[in-house]
Design an enzyme around this catalytic site. Structure first.
Site, PDB file in Angstrom:
ATOM      1  N   LYS A  35     -24.929   4.204  20.363  1.00  0.00           N
ATOM      2  CA  LYS A  35     -24.675   2.748  20.318  1.00  0.00           C
ATOM      3  C   LYS A  35     -24.083   2.285  21.639  1.00  0.00           C
ATOM      4  O   LYS A  35     -24.460   1.248  22.180  1.00  0.00           O
ATOM      5  CB  LYS A  35     -23.676   2.415  19.192  1.00  0.00           C
ATOM      6  CG  LYS A  35     -24.296   2.273  17.837  1.00  0.00           C
ATOM      7  CD  LYS A  35     -23.326   1.575  16.894  1.00  0.00           C
ATOM      8  CE  LYS A  35     -23.826   1.677  15.468  1.00  0.00           C
ATOM      9  NZ  LYS A  35     -22.975   1.018  14.493  1.00  0.00           N
ATOM     10  N   CYS A 264     -21.464  -6.279   2.757  1.00  0.00           N
ATOM     11  CA  CYS A 264     -20.183  -6.947   2.477  1.00  0.00           C
ATOM     12  C   CYS A 264     -19.953  -7.273   0.996  1.00  0.00           C
ATOM     13  O   CYS A 264     -19.091  -6.686   0.366  1.00  0.00           O
ATOM     14  CB  CYS A 264     -20.061  -8.209   3.320  1.00  0.00           C
ATOM     15  SG  CYS A 264     -19.800  -7.842   5.061  1.00  0.00           S
TER      16      CYS A 264
HETATM   17  N1  LIG Z   1     -21.332  -7.530   8.921  1.00  0.00           N
HETATM   18  C1  LIG Z   1     -20.817  -8.681   8.547  1.00  0.00           C
HETATM   19  O1  LIG Z   1     -21.535  -9.672   8.313  1.00  0.00           O
HETATM   20  C2  LIG Z   1     -19.326  -8.851   8.373  1.00  0.00           C
HETATM   21  C3  LIG Z   1     -18.795 -10.153   8.224  1.00  0.00           C
HETATM   22  C4  LIG Z   1     -17.426 -10.294   8.043  1.00  0.00           C
HETATM   23  C5  LIG Z   1     -16.610  -9.171   7.967  1.00  0.00           C
HETATM   24  N2  LIG Z   1     -17.161  -7.918   8.082  1.00  0.00           N
HETATM   25  C6  LIG Z   1     -16.275  -6.763   8.006  1.00  0.00           C
HETATM   26  O2  LIG Z   1     -16.170  -6.231   9.323  1.00  0.00           O
HETATM   27  C7  LIG Z   1     -16.003  -4.818   9.272  1.00  0.00           C
HETATM   28  C8  LIG Z   1     -17.095  -4.165  10.096  1.00  0.00           C
HETATM   29  O3  LIG Z   1     -18.341  -4.460   9.492  1.00  0.00           O
HETATM   30  P1  LIG Z   1     -19.727  -4.192  10.228  1.00  0.00           P
HETATM   31  O4  LIG Z   1     -20.774  -4.795   9.379  1.00  0.00           O
HETATM   32  O5  LIG Z   1     -19.617  -4.590  11.648  1.00  0.00           O
HETATM   33  O6  LIG Z   1     -19.779  -2.583  10.127  1.00  0.00           O
HETATM   34  P2  LIG Z   1     -20.615  -1.581  11.045  1.00  0.00           P
HETATM   35  O7  LIG Z   1     -20.666  -0.311  10.283  1.00  0.00           O
HETATM   36  O8  LIG Z   1     -21.872  -2.247  11.493  1.00  0.00           O
HETATM   37  O9  LIG Z   1     -19.699  -1.399  12.351  1.00  0.00           O
HETATM   38  C9  LIG Z   1     -18.540  -0.632  12.419  1.00  0.00           C
HETATM   39  C10 LIG Z   1     -18.559   0.089  13.780  1.00  0.00           C
HETATM   40  O10 LIG Z   1     -17.300   0.702  14.014  1.00  0.00           O
HETATM   41  C11 LIG Z   1     -17.523   1.973  14.628  1.00  0.00           C
HETATM   42  N3  LIG Z   1     -16.334   2.794  14.428  1.00  0.00           N
HETATM   43  C12 LIG Z   1     -15.917   3.424  13.302  1.00  0.00           C
HETATM   44  N4  LIG Z   1     -14.753   4.048  13.514  1.00  0.00           N
HETATM   45  C13 LIG Z   1     -14.398   3.791  14.799  1.00  0.00           C
HETATM   46  C14 LIG Z   1     -13.276   4.140  15.602  1.00  0.00           C
HETATM   47  N5  LIG Z   1     -12.264   4.861  15.106  1.00  0.00           N
HETATM   48  N6  LIG Z   1     -13.257   3.706  16.880  1.00  0.00           N
HETATM   49  C15 LIG Z   1     -14.248   2.963  17.394  1.00  0.00           C
HETATM   50  N7  LIG Z   1     -15.342   2.600  16.676  1.00  0.00           N
HETATM   51  C16 LIG Z   1     -15.407   3.003  15.394  1.00  0.00           C
HETATM   52  C17 LIG Z   1     -18.758   2.479  13.917  1.00  0.00           C
HETATM   53  O11 LIG Z   1     -19.395   3.525  14.627  1.00  0.00           O
HETATM   54  C18 LIG Z   1     -19.607   1.195  13.833  1.00  0.00           C
HETATM   55  O12 LIG Z   1     -20.416   1.028  14.963  1.00  0.00           O
HETATM   56  C19 LIG Z   1     -16.022  -4.462   7.795  1.00  0.00           C
HETATM   57  O13 LIG Z   1     -14.720  -4.432   7.315  1.00  0.00           O
HETATM   58  C20 LIG Z   1     -16.779  -5.615   7.170  1.00  0.00           C
HETATM   59  O14 LIG Z   1     -16.475  -5.782   5.811  1.00  0.00           O
HETATM   60  C21 LIG Z   1     -18.492  -7.741   8.309  1.00  0.00           C
END
Ligand SMILES: NC(=O)c1ccc[n+]([C@@H]2O[C@H](COP(=O)([O-])OP(=O)(O)OC[C@H]3O[C@@H](n4cnc5c(N)ncnc54)[C@H](O)[C@@H]3O)[C@@H](O)[C@H]2O)c1
Length: 433
Positions: A35, A264
């Protein structure tokens, strides 16, 4: 202002690029090397309209950089956004907070000076308090403030929602600097008149989970009414239109159909129920179990409908599934209702061919045994039933005559109630919802 965004998935990559767009200097931290490599080249590893242009521009201007080093992060800035995933725990309803905890445990020991950690991930109520205690334990020598700034962006509209949100929410412990920092970070957005609700951390965490629980409830409400309509021979669309005109109800999120999915809503309502249970307030949210049940029943019902139109058995039938992303304008297939239905039909002996404009690669990865076609028309070749399971515009504007020319039978199941029924029926299709 200099800032770090930890976790560059749907939320973090968008947030990082948008903060650069607001003029800040941003360092994004991501643990997955592939990524990082893509993002550092200005390429977005998922589909999100408008994001590639923004990312590429700010990688080029140097306002946005990507790294895997927490050491570099600690040196780069004093403001850290946490945007890592909080998925559902395997075999349980509660949220898996291991990524949030890991981010804190990796970052905090390396901090050089006082800092502010702003959580954006969706977390159960009480998490900010627990993290603040953990941070104080790790670093009694400096002031590390923890505050929560939940995110409400919608995939498919993530850039617009981040740059022009309906509201900003901030949960702060008393005595900190978080509010002033956040006002500086989002100055341009606040100058547009966007409301900023400043509250305590538990309330900010609950704002996010309550918003998602409400949206899920609204979808399941109309789907529950759809079940009654099925039994009574009534028209759910007419009902949604009619009640939607009431300003107290509103028409949005009242589309009956296959229900919600994605990364979500399903996991967030389950985590909400689990947390309410831990707090001894399970009864207050017991209706969310029914919200989840209604939603999951939609998937079963869709499979039953396919079986019915295929003459009582799916064995040996060919079914075209149009759409595999959990919603249009996204390539996200996490808990996708469409793929769930496709998988169930295949297990019952159907030959299922899937097509999606953007989510093919992700679908293949999690459901390699389904067949995939290169176009909607190709998926429909010799089909006994065509199912619209994600309401992409490409499917809404399909020409029913052209589709009819390639299928074996002219039966369409409109799982998202998005087609022009009259038009399809005029071209000889049996139309089912
Ligand atoms: N996707 C959405 O539409 C959305 C909207 C609002 C809130 N959220 C919330 O945001 C959060 C993230 O969601 P997402 O959809 O982006 O998830 P995602 O899985 O797409 O992204 C999370 C990223 O964090 C990285 N990661 C994990 N541990 C890590 C660490 N210790 N250090 C650095 N990077 C690390 C992962 O490799 C991944 O790329 C969740 O809590 C979700 O509920 C998501």
């Amino acid at each position: 202002m200099r800032m770090v965004v930890i976790g560059l998935g749907y939320l973090g990559a968008t947030h990082a690029a948008c903060m650069a767009e607001l003029g800040h200097d941003v360092l994004g931290i991501e643990i997955i090397a592939e990524k990082r490599e893509l993002l550092a080249k200005g390429e977005v590893p998922f589909y999100e309209p408008g994001l590639p242009e923004l990312l590429e521009r700010h990688i080029q201007t140097g306002k946005l950089a990507v790294s895997g080093s927490y050491q570099e992060a600690a040196e780069f800035a004093d403001v850290f956004f946490i945007a890592v995933g909080t998925p559902q725990k395997k075999g349980e309803y509660s949220a898996d907070l291991r990524y949030v905890d890991a981010a804190i445990d990796e970052l905090v020991p390396l901090l050089k000076r006082d800092a502010l950690i702003l959580g954006k991930s969706t977390v159960p109520v009480g998490t900010a308090q627990r993290l603040a205690e953990r941070v104080a334990e790790l670093r009694p020598d400096i002031q590390v403030e923890v505050a929560w700034n939940p995110e409400f962006l919608r995939e498919g509209f993530a850039v617009k929602d981040t740059l022009h949100p309906d509201r900003l929410v901030l949960g702060v412990f008393s005595g900190g600097t978080a509010e002033q920092v956040v006002r500086d970070v989002y100055e341009a957005i606040l100058n547009e008149g966007t409301p900023l609700i400043v509250t305590d951390p538990p309330s900010s965490e609950l704002v996010k989970t309550s918003a998602n629980a409400f949206l899920a409830t609204k979808i399941s409400f109309i789907n529950a009414i759809a079940e009654v309509c099925d039994a009574a021979g009534a028209d759910i669309k007419a009902i949604a239109d009619a009640i939607g005109y009431d300003a107290r109800i509103g028409r949005k999120f009242l589309n009956a159909g296959l229900g919600f999915g994605g990364g979500c809503l399903p996991k967030d309502i389950r985590a909400f129920m689990a947390r309410a249970g831990e707090l001894g307030a399970a009864e207050a949210l017991s209706f969310l179990r029914e919200v989840d049940n209604v939603n999951m029943r939609r998937r079963t019902r869709m499979v039953e409908l396919a079986r019915e139109v295929c003459g009582g058995s799916l064995l040996g039938s060919r079914v075209a599934v149009l759409g595999s992303a959990f919603k249009p304008e996204s390539d996200d297939v996490r808990d996708s209702p469409a793929l769930n239905v496709a998988g169930q039909m295949q297990l019952q002996g159907a030959s299922v061919t899937v097509y999606d404009p953007k989510a093919m690669e992700n679908s293949r990865r999690i459901f390699p045994t389904l067949d995939y076609a290169a176009s909607a028309l190709e998926a429909c070749v010799d089909a006994d039933a065509v199912m619209i399971l994600t309401e992409w515009n490409e499917f809404i504007s399909l020409d029913p005559a052209r589709v009819a020319a390639v299928t074996r039978k002219n039966v369409v199941i409109d799982g998202r109630m998005c087609l022009n029924q009259t038009e399809w029926v005029r071209h000889g299709w049996v139309y089912r919802v």
